[in-house]
Design an enzyme around this catalytic site. Structure first.
Site, PDB file in Angstrom:
ATOM      1  CD  GLU C  93      -1.869  -2.287   1.391  1.00 50.08           C
ATOM      2  OE1 GLU C  93      -0.732  -2.579   1.827  1.00 50.08           O
ATOM      3  OE2 GLU C  93      -2.749  -3.113   1.177  1.00 50.08           O
ATOM      4  CG  HIS C 162     -10.062  -6.808   8.266  1.00 49.11           C
ATOM      5  ND1 HIS C 162      -9.228  -7.411   9.175  1.00 49.11           N
ATOM      6  CD2 HIS C 162      -9.503  -6.999   7.049  1.00 49.11           C
ATOM      7  CE1 HIS C 162      -8.205  -7.963   8.530  1.00 49.11           C
ATOM      8  NE2 HIS C 162      -8.341  -7.730   7.250  1.00 49.11           N
TER       9      HIS C 162
END
Lengths: 433, 353, 358
Positions: C93, C162
């Site tokens: 990322e 998450h």
């Protein structure tokens, strides 16, 4: 090239330091990077390296001293230039720098203890997980609680919030409470009572410009006399409240006759005249050494004129009927306003009546007109509670205040006069005799 | 108590590492000839300009005209000068860390606007909004000037991505320090550049210290490029970063490889003569070490080479020095006389139009 | 200015017929200028249309190309535009966000996908230190036409790492635009706007909304940044709801209507810039406000709205502004605990009643 050697800062907060020692001398050739001095801040001692190749032409600061950051401590040349002008400039710079007050530059602070404190605080918080719960809100503030919109709508509708009970938490007045109050018409602020005719407010000058005018001769004289009176006559005052109901009724009755126009003052003048005859010690003048008691009730009436005040006299008032008194006063007042009074018409008199009743005044004290010994102040007739037959009832009350010269009139005399006057005014039919 | 050296000691049975010195060797005279008089004089002047600019900037931190961080390139001039000589500004691009003054000067940005930026003036390179660590130029292809160690590596990789995407034939040179190579972004970028065949030249300027920590205490291998490039399927070059000729020669080859469609990893063994930044007292190295490296001053070496082969006289050298000194003085005066940004600039350019 | 009423009407039918697409960029033409799409299809359609119009736009992220997107939002784009413009990345990322910044500085217009916005934390430095600041730090020299997109907020029982909602986090930093659409119409319109402008955009989607279906126009339209709309009109209480919370707010409003409380649901659509004008207009009408969001309470979007409403609507409030947020604990896994953590309708109903003194 001329190079100013500026005493260097060793750290972002340093403002001064010690030039511990010079490592070169005036006149030396110096290489770039060569240490030229040892400088000390409060943290460390370090070498100060030459910024250039050149000659150390001037040394302006002695070793061992405390120098300010950016102070010119030396001058170098690269090509042997003349340092005269540079020296002068350097001196100027240094003077300016050293002239600054000490507080101007931030002082070099030791490591602030504060960071340690703030670090400690979160550590304490995490140590006790229970403490993570937010503290219970403090007790509600005293006094009325209203939501902002409720407050706004109430104000717009002139509702009295103190008369509402709030249905919100902690008694908060909320919108639906206002809506309910509007629906059932409760909590309206009291409408003001039907007012007596309001005195018109005179328009005032909003521009705030002051004007100065000198005193007219008349004002000067009035002023001087009043000043003298107030300063030199030992005034004392007796006030009496008159039940003026009968007086007003009589006046009304008289005025219902065609062609008759009698004022309350006219009746008062007559009453005073009679009272002066009944209590002759009040009908006096005093020249400072001797008291003169007068036979006749020559009553000065205070009349307002454009430039001030004048007191035309109703001579022998006790011999005149109320109607005659009324006509005479009218005549004198007219003359007074037209400035046509003869001195004999306003000089003299044994007693003065000052009447502010037309302004609805409750009570006032007048200033004696020397050489007279007394003056009476007539106030307005007002609605007041009075005791009659043991009960409190609405009445019409007029206060009269005698100001008397204590050199001439004693308290008891004054009181007798005022009581007599009251009796006359409260049984006013006698004034027609 | 475990000492640092014990912590970093390799077990004796460690496998082979690329620790034997892989320094790229050149023939000094041959490379000098290849560079030629004009280019060499140009690069020499550039190095003088960098040196003088940095020294004067350093002076101004002591007078407080320059505040905040200031990271000087003094001693490392040969690396960027050699590399950026091969770039065409506008087609190629460069990116570096906060030690960015040299790259900005080499790509042709006016020293006046760079010094003015250091002074925080509105005439500065980025209008006083960036400061020492954030020099940029859209037309000359300088993508910064970055404050976060390793933060520039993927950005420079992205410039290579664009070059490939747009088919411009350009290359992207990404400078970083030895201290950046442990950072995650280094590895992510090299992996993707190799995976996607991006025209990127990564140049590790190993000045042997990441701030105060010696390289040997931060990186697990001695020769960083040599050890890591194979890990990403890339070619590596390691050279003497104090030698302009070696820098120029290695750069020439690296850029050719990059333009042909493969990334390259370079390591320049160099040294910085000042601390990490202007406020670093550099107590982590000895005076002797510093003195030793000063004898290897890259500018002195170039000057000697120029004078020895007759391409420059001693007088000429002095004149060049004066010229550069004046140019920097001009920049100082300009910065002094420039205005601070107006308060109305406070919130301009938060967003682009 | 009061917001426009754009209720989320149920479509005339669902995408259930044989032959109906379930993803990709093509909707079902309903014949009257309208098409039936799901949220993921609407986003895909926006990407398709803008990539067709401008060849500088490319998509990059994990599994976006050959896998067609972890949530199939980029389904079919690889086949249409090729591997140069739809790029699979390794799990990097930070690296690929930085690459996108560098590409944006050198003439391209990247769209990067975070498989979920939780993973953006790994790239936080590149987003904050580079993307958000580049225009300001370079005195306007460089702009960053970058769209960062992906699902945000809680998923289906996916637990603490998450489930973050990041509206508050990213809207905190100047230089970033943050949008969080709740309907397919809004999503397509906002994505097109994002792709045509030159600033970094955090485009926050929601996994549990990807299947939401709506009739949207076939023709060209965009939704501007910084403009809220009304999803429901009402006079008793304003509910400001973000992203998936709009659906919960509408559910709560239906239940409350049965008790005589009519709620007005305002959907800001953009978190930064925020349409405080529309929210204020609504609060002036109803005199009370409940903010519903999936961010945590501390420093959440509701905190910002409360502070701004204090300035704009102080004299119009009948009750303090209520916030219904994810509770102050990481997302638990157990179903019942998750239900109490999320700002679900039963909690919204309680908050509205409290604001209405019922």
């Amino acid at each position: 090239m001329i190079i100013e050697l500026l005493f260097p800062s060793q750290s972002p907060t340093m403002t001064e330091g010690t030039l511990v020692s010079w490592k070169v001398n005036k006149g030396d050739q110096i290489k770039k990077g060569q240490p030229i001095a040892e400088v000390q801040s409060d943290k460390s001692v370090s070498d100060w390296e030459s910024p250039e190749n050149g000659l150390l032409a001037e040394v302006l600061f002695a070793a061992g001293g405390m120098a300010q950051v950016n102070q010119v401590v030396g001058i170098m040349t690269t090509k042997g230039e003349d340092v005269g002008p540079a020296l002068a400039k350097a001196k100027q710079k240094n003077d300016a720098l050293l002239a600054k007050p000490a507080g101007a530059a931030p002082a070099e602070k030791p490591a602030a203890p504060k960071p340690a404190e703030t670090v400690a605080a979160p550590a304490a918080a995490t140590a006790a997980p229970v403490a993570a719960k937010p503290a219970a809100p403090s007790a509600p503030a005293k006094g009325m609680r209203v939501s902002p919109v409720a407050s706004r709508i109430a104000a717009a509708n002139q509702l009295d919030l103190t008369r509402l009970r709030g249905s919100g938490p902690d008694g908060r007045i909320i919108k639906r409470d206002i809506e309910a109050a509007l629906a059932n018409g409760s909590a309206k602020l009291q409408a003001a009572p039907a007012k007596a005719e309001k005195p018109k407010l005179k328009p005032f000058r909003a521009d705030g410009v002051a004007t100065t005018t000198a005193l007219t001769p008349m004002r000067k004289v009035i002023g001087a006399r009043l000043l003298q009176s107030k300063q030199q006559i030992p005034h004392f005052y007796i006030t009496e409240a008159i039940d003026a109901g009968a007086l007003e009724a009589l006046r009304q009755q008289l005025n219902s006759i065609e062609g008759v126009k009698i004022s309350v003052n006219d009746l008062v003048v007559k009453a005073c005249a009679l009272a002066l005859r009944m209590v002759p010690k009040v009908n006096a003048t005093f020249d400072g050494t001797a008291i003169t008691l007068h036979d006749t009730a020559d009553i000065s009436i205070a009349v307002d004129i454009p430039d001030g005040l004048i007191t035309p006299i109703v001579f022998k008032a006790h011999t005149l009927s109320v109607r005659q008194i009324s006509d005479r006063i009218r005549e004198l007042a007219k003359k007074a306003r037209e400035n046509k009074l003869a001195p004999a018409e306003f000089q003299g008199g044994s007693f003065t009546i000052s009447n502010l009743g037309m302004f609805g005044i409750e009570q006032f004290d007048a200033i004696i007109n020397p050489p007279q010994a007394a003056i009476i102040a007539i106030a307005g007739i007002r609605d007041e509670a009075v005791v009659r037959g043991g009960a409190v009832v609405p009445g019409r009350v007029m206060r009269v205040t005698l100001s008397a010269d204590h050199r001439v009139i004693d308290g008891a005399v004054g009181a007798e006069f005022v009581r007599t006057l009251r009796e006359l005014l409260e049984s006013p039919a006698v004034l027609l005799l | 108590m475990v000492t640092t050296s014990e912590l970093t000691q390799k077990p004796s049975s460690a496998g082979t590492t690329a620790d034997s010195s892989p320094l790229y060797r050149i023939d000094q005279d041959q490379v000098r000839e290849e560079i030629g008089t004009e280019r060499l004089l140009k690069m020499y002047r550039q190095m003088l300009l960098i040196r003088r600019f940095e020294e004067q900037a350093e002076q101004q931190t002591k007078t407080r005209k320059i505040a905040g961080f200031l990271h000087l390139y003094i001693g490392q001039e040969a690396v960027a000068t050699g590399f950026l000589e091969h770039l065409s500004p506008g087609r190629d691009s460069a990116v570096t860390s906060y030690r960015c003054h040299a790259q900005a000067l080499l790509l042709g940005i006016d020293p006046k606007e760079l010094m003015a930026e250091l002074y925080g003036k509105v005439t500065g390179n980025v209008k006083g909004k960036g400061g020492s660590m954030h020099f940029f130029s859209k037309e000359k292809g300088l993508l910064g000037g970055h404050g976060i160690v390793g933060g520039q590596i993927p950005v420079g990789t992205g410039a290579g991505f664009s070059a490939k995407y747009l088919g411009s034939g350009g290359a992207s040179v990404v400078f970083m320090g030895d201290g950046a190579t442990p950072q995650g972004t280094f590895h992510e970028s090299l992996n993707m550049a190799s995976l996607w065949n991006l025209p990127v030249v990564y140049v590790i300027e190993n000045n042997q210290y990441g701030m105060g920590t010696a390289c040997a205490r931060a990186v697990s291998v001695e020769n960083i490029a040599a050890a890591k490039a194979p890990g990403y399927g890339m070619q590596a070059f390691t050279f003497d970063g104090l030698d302009l000729f070696a820098s120029w020669k290695v750069a020439q080859q690296a850029l050719a490889i990059a333009r042909a469609g493969r990334p390259v990893l370079i390591e320049a063994k160099t040294y910085r003569y000042r601390g990490h930044s202007a406020s670093d007292a550099a107590l982590y190295r000895t005076k002797e070490e510093l003195e030793h490296y000063k004898t290897l001053d890259p500018i002195d070496r170039v000057q000697k080479a120029l004078i020895d082969c007759g391409w420059l006289s001693a007088k000429g050298a002095e004149e060049l020095y004066e010229q550069v000194a004046e140019q920097v003085q001009e920049a100082l005066t300009f910065s002094d006389e420039s205005a601070l940004p107006p308060l109305s600039d406070l919130q301009t350019h938060v967003f682009a139009d | 200015m009061p917001a426009v009423l754009t209720p989320l009407l149920p479509p005339r039918r669902q995408l259930l017929a044989p032959g109906d697409p379930i993803n990709g960029h093509k909707g079902v033409d309903l014949g009257d200028g309208m098409q039936l799409v799901s949220m993921r299809m609407a986003i895909c359609q926006a990407l398709f249309e803008e990539m067709t119009a401008n060849d500088k736009i490319f998509v990059m992220g994990e599994e976006v190309a050959e896998y067609n997107g972890a949530y199939k939002v980029t389904k079919g784009l690889l086949d249409i535009f090729g591997a140069k413009r739809v790029v699979d990345t390794p799990i990097t990322e930070s690296g690929f966000t930085g690459i996108a910044v560098g590409a944006a500085m050198t003439g391209l217009r990247p769209v990067i996908e975070y498989m979920s916005w939780n993973f953006s934390m790994v790239a936080f430095d590149q987003i904050i230190s580079n993307a958000s600041k580049m225009s300001y730090m370079t005195g306007g020299m460089f702009s960053i036409p970058l769209v960062m997109r992906g699902p945000n907020g809680a998923g289906p029982r996916v637990s603490s790492q998450h489930s973050h909602a990041v509206e508050a986090l990213y809207s905190h930093f100047p230089g970033l635009i943050v949008v969080s659409p709740s309907t397919p119409y809004d999503a397509k319109g906002l994505m097109k706007t994002a792709l045509r402008q030159n600033n970094p955009v955090c485009f926050l989607e929601n996994e549990l909304l990807y299947n939401l279906q709506q009739e949207i126009p076939i023709g060209e339209y965009t939704v501007p940044f910084g403009v809220a709309d009304l999803k429901r009109q009402g006079k008793d209480c304003t509910i400001v709801a973000i992203n998936r919370c709009v659906i919960w707010a509408l559910e709560a409003a239906e239940a409350l209507a049965k008790e005589g409380i009519e709620c007005e649901v305002v959907d800001p659509r953009s978190i930064k810039p925020l349409d405080i004008g529309a929210i204020s207009d609504s609060v002036r009408k109803t005199n009370r406000c409940v903010v519903v969001e999936e961010c945590y309470q501390t420093g959440g979007v509701g905190a910002e709205i409360c502070a701004q409403l204090m300035q704009t609507c102080f004299d119009d409030l009948d009750a303090p502004v209520e916030r219904v947020t994810t509770t102050e604990n990481p997302m638990p896994y157990a179903e019942n605990l998750e239900n109490e953590t999320l700002p679900k309708p039963h909690r919204i109903i309680a908050a509205v009643k409290k604001a209405c003194y019922r």
